[in-house]
Design a protein around this motif. Sequence first.
Motif, PDB file in Angstrom:
ATOM      1  N   SER A  24       0.673  -1.183   0.055  1.00 25.87           N
ATOM      2  CA  SER A  24      -0.132   0.074   0.011  1.00 25.87           C
ATOM      3  C   SER A  24       0.999   1.357  -0.057  1.00 25.87           C
ATOM      4  O   SER A  24       2.113   1.329   0.749  1.00 25.87           O
ATOM      5  CB  SER A  24      -0.935  -0.124   1.261  1.00 25.87           C
ATOM      6  N   PRO A  25       0.463   2.512  -0.551  1.00 29.92           N
ATOM      7  CA  PRO A  25       1.205   3.678  -0.796  1.00 29.92           C
ATOM      8  C   PRO A  25       1.112   4.062   0.729  1.00 29.92           C
ATOM      9  O   PRO A  25       0.575   3.978   1.674  1.00 29.92           O
ATOM     10  CB  PRO A  25       0.380   4.409  -1.330  1.00 29.92           C
ATOM     11  N   ASN A  26       2.588   4.671   1.219  1.00 31.91           N
ATOM     12  CA  ASN A  26       2.815   4.934   2.502  1.00 31.91           C
ATOM     13  C   ASN A  26       3.607   6.639   2.342  1.00 31.91           C
ATOM     14  O   ASN A  26       4.302   6.658   3.109  1.00 31.91           O
ATOM     15  CB  ASN A  26       3.838   4.265   3.115  1.00 31.91           C
ATOM     16  N   GLY A  27       3.026   7.402   1.317  1.00 31.38           N
ATOM     17  CA  GLY A  27       3.559   8.726   1.052  1.00 31.38           C
ATOM     18  C   GLY A  27       4.234   8.848  -0.202  1.00 31.38           C
ATOM     19  O   GLY A  27       4.264   7.760  -1.037  1.00 31.38           O
ATOM     20  N   PRO A  28       4.893  10.007  -0.439  1.00 34.93           N
ATOM     21  CA  PRO A  28       5.331  10.203  -1.958  1.00 34.93           C
ATOM     22  C   PRO A  28       6.507   9.250  -2.038  1.00 34.93           C
ATOM     23  O   PRO A  28       7.316   9.392  -1.405  1.00 34.93           O
ATOM     24  CB  PRO A  28       5.883  11.694  -1.750  1.00 34.93           C
ATOM     25  N   GLY A  29       6.503   8.508  -2.862  1.00 35.25           N
ATOM     26  CA  GLY A  29       7.582   7.786  -3.291  1.00 35.25           C
ATOM     27  C   GLY A  29       7.952   6.662  -2.307  1.00 35.25           C
ATOM     28  O   GLY A  29       9.108   5.945  -2.487  1.00 35.25           O
ATOM     29  N   SER A  30       6.897   6.201  -1.377  1.00 36.82           N
ATOM     30  CA  SER A  30       7.334   4.944  -0.782  1.00 36.82           C
ATOM     31  C   SER A  30       6.129   4.174  -0.610  1.00 36.82           C
ATOM     32  O   SER A  30       4.969   4.729  -0.825  1.00 36.82           O
ATOM     33  CB  SER A  30       7.564   5.573   0.583  1.00 36.82           C
ATOM     34  N   VAL A  31       6.349   2.913  -0.304  1.00 37.26           N
ATOM     35  CA  VAL A  31       5.191   1.981   0.039  1.00 37.26           C
ATOM     36  C   VAL A  31       5.495   1.251   1.230  1.00 37.26           C
ATOM     37  O   VAL A  31       6.380   1.135   1.773  1.00 37.26           O
ATOM     38  CB  VAL A  31       4.947   0.822  -1.257  1.00 37.26           C
ATOM     39  N   LEU A  32       4.422   0.468   1.824  1.00 36.18           N
ATOM     40  CA  LEU A  32       4.391  -0.327   2.993  1.00 36.18           C
ATOM     41  C   LEU A  32       3.998  -1.611   2.517  1.00 36.18           C
ATOM     42  O   LEU A  32       2.868  -1.836   1.932  1.00 36.18           O
ATOM     43  CB  LEU A  32       3.305   0.179   4.072  1.00 36.18           C
ATOM     44  N   ALA A  33       4.917  -2.428   2.683  1.00 38.45           N
ATOM     45  CA  ALA A  33       4.659  -4.062   2.267  1.00 38.45           C
ATOM     46  C   ALA A  33       4.505  -5.306   3.507  1.00 38.45           C
ATOM     47  O   ALA A  33       5.235  -4.868   4.531  1.00 38.45           O
ATOM     48  CB  ALA A  33       5.943  -4.603   1.472  1.00 38.45           C
ATOM     49  N   THR A  34       3.269  -5.791   3.452  1.00 38.08           N
ATOM     50  CA  THR A  34       3.021  -6.752   4.464  1.00 38.08           C
ATOM     51  C   THR A  34       3.369  -8.105   3.915  1.00 38.08           C
ATOM     52  O   THR A  34       3.144  -8.573   2.770  1.00 38.08           O
ATOM     53  CB  THR A  34       1.477  -6.632   4.801  1.00 38.08           C
ATOM     54  N   TYR A  35       4.091  -8.961   4.759  1.00 41.55           N
ATOM     55  CA  TYR A  35       4.617 -10.299   4.329  1.00 41.55           C
ATOM     56  C   TYR A  35       3.856 -11.322   5.287  1.00 41.55           C
ATOM     57  O   TYR A  35       3.709 -10.992   6.401  1.00 41.55           O
ATOM     58  CB  TYR A  35       6.195 -10.273   4.629  1.00 41.55           C
ATOM     59  N   ARG A  36       3.903 -12.610   4.900  1.00 44.98           N
ATOM     60  CA  ARG A  36       3.501 -13.591   5.942  1.00 44.98           C
ATOM     61  C   ARG A  36       4.523 -14.823   5.381  1.00 44.98           C
ATOM     62  O   ARG A  36       4.580 -15.275   4.211  1.00 44.98           O
ATOM     63  CB  ARG A  36       1.895 -14.145   5.658  1.00 44.98           C
ATOM     64  N   CYS A  37       5.071 -15.342   6.442  1.00 44.37           N
ATOM     65  CA  CYS A  37       6.152 -16.576   6.112  1.00 44.37           C
ATOM     66  C   CYS A  37       5.151 -17.716   5.837  1.00 44.37           C
ATOM     67  O   CYS A  37       4.273 -18.292   6.543  1.00 44.37           O
ATOM     68  CB  CYS A  37       6.841 -16.884   7.685  1.00 44.37           C
ATOM     69  N   PRO A  38       5.497 -18.345   4.579  1.00 41.39           N
ATOM     70  CA  PRO A  38       4.741 -19.523   4.309  1.00 41.39           C
ATOM     71  C   PRO A  38       5.050 -20.683   5.217  1.00 41.39           C
ATOM     72  O   PRO A  38       4.279 -21.791   5.196  1.00 41.39           O
ATOM     73  CB  PRO A  38       5.209 -19.803   2.914  1.00 41.39           C
ATOM     74  N   THR A  39       6.208 -20.803   6.017  1.00 35.89           N
ATOM     75  CA  THR A  39       6.486 -21.966   6.952  1.00 35.89           C
ATOM     76  C   THR A  39       5.905 -21.579   8.476  1.00 35.89           C
ATOM     77  O   THR A  39       5.196 -22.733   8.763  1.00 35.89           O
ATOM     78  CB  THR A  39       7.977 -21.934   6.844  1.00 35.89           C
ATOM     79  N   CYS A  40       6.074 -20.721   8.933  1.00 33.94           N
ATOM     80  CA  CYS A  40       5.312 -20.562  10.263  1.00 33.94           C
ATOM     81  C   CYS A  40       4.401 -19.444  10.482  1.00 33.94           C
ATOM     82  O   CYS A  40       3.520 -19.516  11.684  1.00 33.94           O
ATOM     83  CB  CYS A  40       6.664 -20.167  11.336  1.00 33.94           C
TER      84      CYS A  40
END
Length: 57
Positions: A24-40
């Motif tokens: 998702s956008p997080n201000g000019p020129g930046s994004v916030l990425a959310t990750y989920r571990c496929p193992t745990c």
Amino acid sequence: MSYLDTCDRCLTETSPAVTPIAISPNGPGSVLATYRCPTCGTTWTCGWSAQEDEAAA
């Protein structure tokens, strides 16, 4: 070891990078990425910003 987008709990020398489940956008020129571990199943977020290529400047 090189930095990878991987789970801190499951990190090994051969860990593959994890693809974000949401970005998702997080201000000019930046994004916030959310990750989920496929193992745990651990989730985490990382903020990313664009930087000008020094060679092009």
